[in-house]
Design a protein around this motif. Structure first.
Motif, PDB file in Angstrom:
ATOM      1  N   ILE A 127       0.825  -1.214   0.000  1.00  0.00           N
ATOM      2  CA  ILE A 127       0.000   0.000   0.000  1.00  0.00           C
ATOM      3  C   ILE A 127       0.855   1.258   0.000  1.00  0.00           C
ATOM      4  O   ILE A 127       0.368   2.331   0.354  1.00  0.00           O
ATOM      5  N   TYR A 128       2.110   1.142  -0.407  1.00  0.00           N
ATOM      6  CA  TYR A 128       2.992   2.304  -0.318  1.00  0.00           C
ATOM      7  C   TYR A 128       2.444   3.489  -1.100  1.00  0.00           C
ATOM      8  O   TYR A 128       2.422   4.628  -0.617  1.00  0.00           O
ATOM      9  N   GLN A 129       1.981   3.255  -2.334  1.00  0.00           N
ATOM     10  CA  GLN A 129       1.466   4.353  -3.155  1.00  0.00           C
ATOM     11  C   GLN A 129       0.197   4.947  -2.552  1.00  0.00           C
ATOM     12  O   GLN A 129      -0.019   6.171  -2.598  1.00  0.00           O
ATOM     13  N   ALA A 130      -0.659   4.113  -1.935  1.00  0.00           N
ATOM     14  CA  ALA A 130      -1.887   4.605  -1.314  1.00  0.00           C
ATOM     15  C   ALA A 130      -1.588   5.350  -0.022  1.00  0.00           C
ATOM     16  O   ALA A 130      -2.232   6.362   0.290  1.00  0.00           O
ATOM     17  N   LEU A 131      -0.613   4.887   0.731  1.00  0.00           N
ATOM     18  CA  LEU A 131      -0.242   5.557   1.978  1.00  0.00           C
ATOM     19  C   LEU A 131       0.336   6.937   1.697  1.00  0.00           C
ATOM     20  O   LEU A 131      -0.018   7.927   2.368  1.00  0.00           O
ATOM     21  N   VAL A 132       1.215   7.034   0.693  1.00  0.00           N
ATOM     22  CA  VAL A 132       1.778   8.329   0.316  1.00  0.00           C
ATOM     23  C   VAL A 132       0.689   9.263  -0.178  1.00  0.00           C
ATOM     24  O   VAL A 132       0.622  10.445   0.200  1.00  0.00           O
ATOM     25  N   GLY A 133      -0.208   8.762  -1.017  1.00  0.00           N
ATOM     26  CA  GLY A 133      -1.291   9.600  -1.529  1.00  0.00           C
ATOM     27  C   GLY A 133      -2.216  10.095  -0.438  1.00  0.00           C
ATOM     28  O   GLY A 133      -2.630  11.265  -0.442  1.00  0.00           O
ATOM     29  N   THR A 134      -2.548   9.232   0.516  1.00  0.00           N
ATOM     30  CA  THR A 134      -3.418   9.653   1.626  1.00  0.00           C
ATOM     31  C   THR A 134      -2.778  10.762   2.441  1.00  0.00           C
ATOM     32  O   THR A 134      -3.431  11.757   2.787  1.00  0.00           O
ATOM     33  N   VAL A 200     -10.396  14.940 -15.968  1.00  0.00           N
ATOM     34  CA  VAL A 200      -9.253  15.330 -15.160  1.00  0.00           C
ATOM     35  C   VAL A 200      -9.201  14.505 -13.882  1.00  0.00           C
ATOM     36  O   VAL A 200     -10.216  14.225 -13.256  1.00  0.00           O
ATOM     37  N   ARG A 201      -8.009  14.068 -13.505  1.00  0.00           N
ATOM     38  CA  ARG A 201      -7.765  13.349 -12.255  1.00  0.00           C
ATOM     39  C   ARG A 201      -6.488  13.910 -11.651  1.00  0.00           C
ATOM     40  O   ARG A 201      -5.394  13.732 -12.193  1.00  0.00           O
ATOM     41  N   LEU A 202      -6.623  14.596 -10.517  1.00  0.00           N
ATOM     42  CA  LEU A 202      -5.481  15.230  -9.859  1.00  0.00           C
ATOM     43  C   LEU A 202      -5.570  15.026  -8.348  1.00  0.00           C
ATOM     44  O   LEU A 202      -6.659  15.044  -7.772  1.00  0.00           O
ATOM     45  N   GLY A 203      -4.410  14.878  -7.730  1.00  0.00           N
ATOM     46  CA  GLY A 203      -4.387  14.755  -6.286  1.00  0.00           C
ATOM     47  C   GLY A 203      -4.841  16.015  -5.587  1.00  0.00           C
ATOM     48  O   GLY A 203      -5.540  15.961  -4.561  1.00  0.00           O
ATOM     49  N   ILE A 204      -4.484  17.173  -6.146  1.00  0.00           N
ATOM     50  CA  ILE A 204      -4.892  18.429  -5.528  1.00  0.00           C
ATOM     51  C   ILE A 204      -6.410  18.592  -5.589  1.00  0.00           C
ATOM     52  O   ILE A 204      -7.017  19.239  -4.734  1.00  0.00           O
ATOM     53  N   ASP A 286      -1.598   2.506  -9.459  1.00  0.00           N
ATOM     54  CA  ASP A 286      -0.773   1.430  -8.916  1.00  0.00           C
ATOM     55  C   ASP A 286       0.642   1.884  -8.603  1.00  0.00           C
ATOM     56  O   ASP A 286       1.379   1.177  -7.913  1.00  0.00           O
ATOM     57  N   SER A 287       1.036   3.038  -9.141  1.00  0.00           N
ATOM     58  CA  SER A 287       2.392   3.540  -8.941  1.00  0.00           C
ATOM     59  C   SER A 287       2.376   4.705  -7.958  1.00  0.00           C
ATOM     60  O   SER A 287       1.347   5.342  -7.735  1.00  0.00           O
ATOM     61  N   VAL A 288       3.532   4.987  -7.390  1.00  0.00           N
ATOM     62  CA  VAL A 288       3.677   6.083  -6.439  1.00  0.00           C
ATOM     63  C   VAL A 288       3.709   7.403  -7.202  1.00  0.00           C
ATOM     64  O   VAL A 288       4.402   7.542  -8.217  1.00  0.00           O
ATOM     65  N   ASN A 289       2.966   8.386  -6.710  1.00  0.00           N
ATOM     66  CA  ASN A 289       2.930   9.715  -7.302  1.00  0.00           C
ATOM     67  C   ASN A 289       3.089  10.737  -6.177  1.00  0.00           C
ATOM     68  O   ASN A 289       2.244  10.844  -5.299  1.00  0.00           O
ATOM     69  N   PHE A 290       4.200  11.472  -6.200  1.00  0.00           N
ATOM     70  CA  PHE A 290       4.461  12.470  -5.166  1.00  0.00           C
ATOM     71  C   PHE A 290       4.007  13.864  -5.575  1.00  0.00           C
ATOM     72  O   PHE A 290       4.134  14.797  -4.783  1.00  0.00           O
ATOM     73  N   ASN A 291       3.505  14.020  -6.794  1.00  0.00           N
ATOM     74  CA  ASN A 291       3.128  15.334  -7.298  1.00  0.00           C
ATOM     75  C   ASN A 291       1.608  15.476  -7.269  1.00  0.00           C
ATOM     76  O   ASN A 291       0.886  14.790  -8.000  1.00  0.00           O
ATOM     77  N   MET A 297      -3.708   9.837  -8.245  1.00  0.00           N
ATOM     78  CA  MET A 297      -3.013   9.580  -6.986  1.00  0.00           C
ATOM     79  C   MET A 297      -3.849   8.619  -6.156  1.00  0.00           C
ATOM     80  O   MET A 297      -5.044   8.842  -5.939  1.00  0.00           O
ATOM     81  N   ALA A 298      -3.234   7.540  -5.730  1.00  0.00           N
ATOM     82  CA  ALA A 298      -3.941   6.527  -4.950  1.00  0.00           C
ATOM     83  C   ALA A 298      -4.091   6.971  -3.499  1.00  0.00           C
ATOM     84  O   ALA A 298      -3.274   7.724  -2.967  1.00  0.00           O
ATOM     85  N   THR A 299      -5.145   6.497  -2.855  1.00  0.00           N
ATOM     86  CA  THR A 299      -5.379   6.735  -1.433  1.00  0.00           C
ATOM     87  C   THR A 299      -5.852   5.433  -0.788  1.00  0.00           C
ATOM     88  O   THR A 299      -6.332   4.516  -1.482  1.00  0.00           O
ATOM     89  N   LEU A 300      -5.734   5.340   0.509  1.00  0.00           N
ATOM     90  CA  LEU A 300      -6.083   4.100   1.205  1.00  0.00           C
ATOM     91  C   LEU A 300      -7.557   3.710   1.042  1.00  0.00           C
ATOM     92  O   LEU A 300      -7.862   2.536   0.778  1.00  0.00           O
TER      93      LEU A 300
END
Length: 353
Positions: A127-134, A200-204, A286-291, A297-300
């Motif tokens: 869950i690394y990518q989801a943990l970072v996204g959350t 559009v799909r953005l973490g912000i 499925d991949s880590v996204n820090f931006n 961006m995945a979330t838990l």
């Protein structure tokens, strides 16, 4: 002259003087647990076992009615009802905790926290990518929500003076408190579609959606905490010639700091588990996204939902990862509530601890 007193009611039947043994309540509770547990072990079923145990607990007020009288029996009956209501309210919480811990604890490992789902099919991944996204999305939502909510609360308490704008602001905050979370996600999606177009799909965008849910909670909690600050502190500062803005910054806010931080922490815990708005605007990956400003961006919560919704073949590994993500999310929420308690304890006045 002889005065005749009105007849008095005889309460002797309610005051018999006898008492139940000291350990009688504990014995009845133990007996109800034994009966309920035995019935469940014999395959009676959980609901019927609980009802059977509850009927056994009613023997306490019945016993008291024969020994101690109706007044003491009524008191014991109300005690049984109140205690039963508490147990009934705790039952879903205990059931959820037991289920999530039992199914998710076996999945937790170093690999589960440090690996993403990139190029993983079946067993493995994490869950690394989801943990970072959350953490990123919730952190950005906090940065957006706290200043807006805190300044709005300061305006309502310190500057509004019950004018028309303040009444409308309170009304809108109350309305926003009750809006469904998916409406916040649709609002964020509609907002970003204006700038980036359809799809559009953005973490912000997820942060904006969560901030819509956080702001009213921060406003209401901060407003109540600021109202608790005694007016004598403000008047003392004004008497010394301190400007109003400085009084708010140096006197009012430090005094209400414990309650404000507690409200903010609880607001974060309230939105960190939201799924619908993040599914709409942040998407899944499925991949880590820090931006936060580039791509999905995945979330838990979304990771757990997607793992159950599309488990793949074989489905066992994906469902196990969903339970593990749910357990991690539950632990984060519990940690946030613990932090809120500690902040409230250590920063509150000593007399209120």
């Amino acid at each position: 002259m002889t005065t005749t007193l009105p007849p008095t009611r005889d309460f002797s039947h309610d005051l018999r003087g006898a008492q139940l043994p000291t350990r009688a309540p504990q014995a009845i509770v133990a007996l109800s647990l034994v009966v309920g547990g035995g019935a469940y072990a014999l395959g009676v079923g959980p609901l019927r076992s609980v009802l059977l145990a509850w009927f056994v607990s009613l023997s306490l007020p019945i016993w008291s009615a024969f020994v101690e009288g109706s007044r003491k029996a009524t008191d014991r009956l109300v005690t049984v009802l109140v205690t039963s209501s508490f147990v009934l309210a705790m039952f879903p919480l205990v059931s959820i905790l037991a289920t999530v811990i039992s199914k998710g604890a076996a999945v937790l490992s170093a690999e589960f926290f440090t690996y993403s789902m990139r190029n993983v099919v079946g067993e493995g991944g994490g869950i690394y990518q989801a943990l970072v996204g959350t953490l990123l999305i919730t952190g950005a939502a906090t940065v957006i929500s706290v200043p807006i909510g805190l300044f709005a609360a300061i305006y309502l308490v310190e500057y509004a003076d019950e004018n028309r704008l303040s009444r409308w602001l309170r009304f809108l905050v109350d309305v926003m408190t009750g809006i469904p979370s998916i409406v916040a996600g649709l609002f964020a999606y509609a907002l970003f579609v204006l700038f980036f177009g359809e799809g559009v799909r953005l973490g912000i965008g997820g942060s904006v959606a969560l901030s819509v849910l956080m702001i009213p909670v921060v406003v209401r909690s901060s407003e109540e905490m600021l109202k608790l600050v005694p007016n004598e502190l403000r008047e003392a500062a004004y008497a010394l010639g301190v400007p109003k803005w400085r009084t708010v910054a140096k006197v009012v806010l430090p005094t209400a700091l414990a309650g404000i931080v507690t409200g903010i922490t609880l607001a974060i815990a309230r939105v960190i588990g939201e799924t619908a708005p993040l599914l709409i605007i942040a998407g899944a990956a499925d991949s880590v996204n820090f931006n936060l400003f580039d791509g999905r961006m995945a979330t838990l919560p979304v990771f757990a939902y997607a793992s159950v919704r599309n488990p793949g073949v074989p489905p066992e590994f994906s469902i196990d990862r969903a339970w593990g993500a749910a357990l991690v999310l539950l632990l984060i929420v519990m940690l946030l509530n613990l932090i809120a308690r500690l902040v409230s304890y250590y920063f509150s006045p000593k007399g209120e601890r």
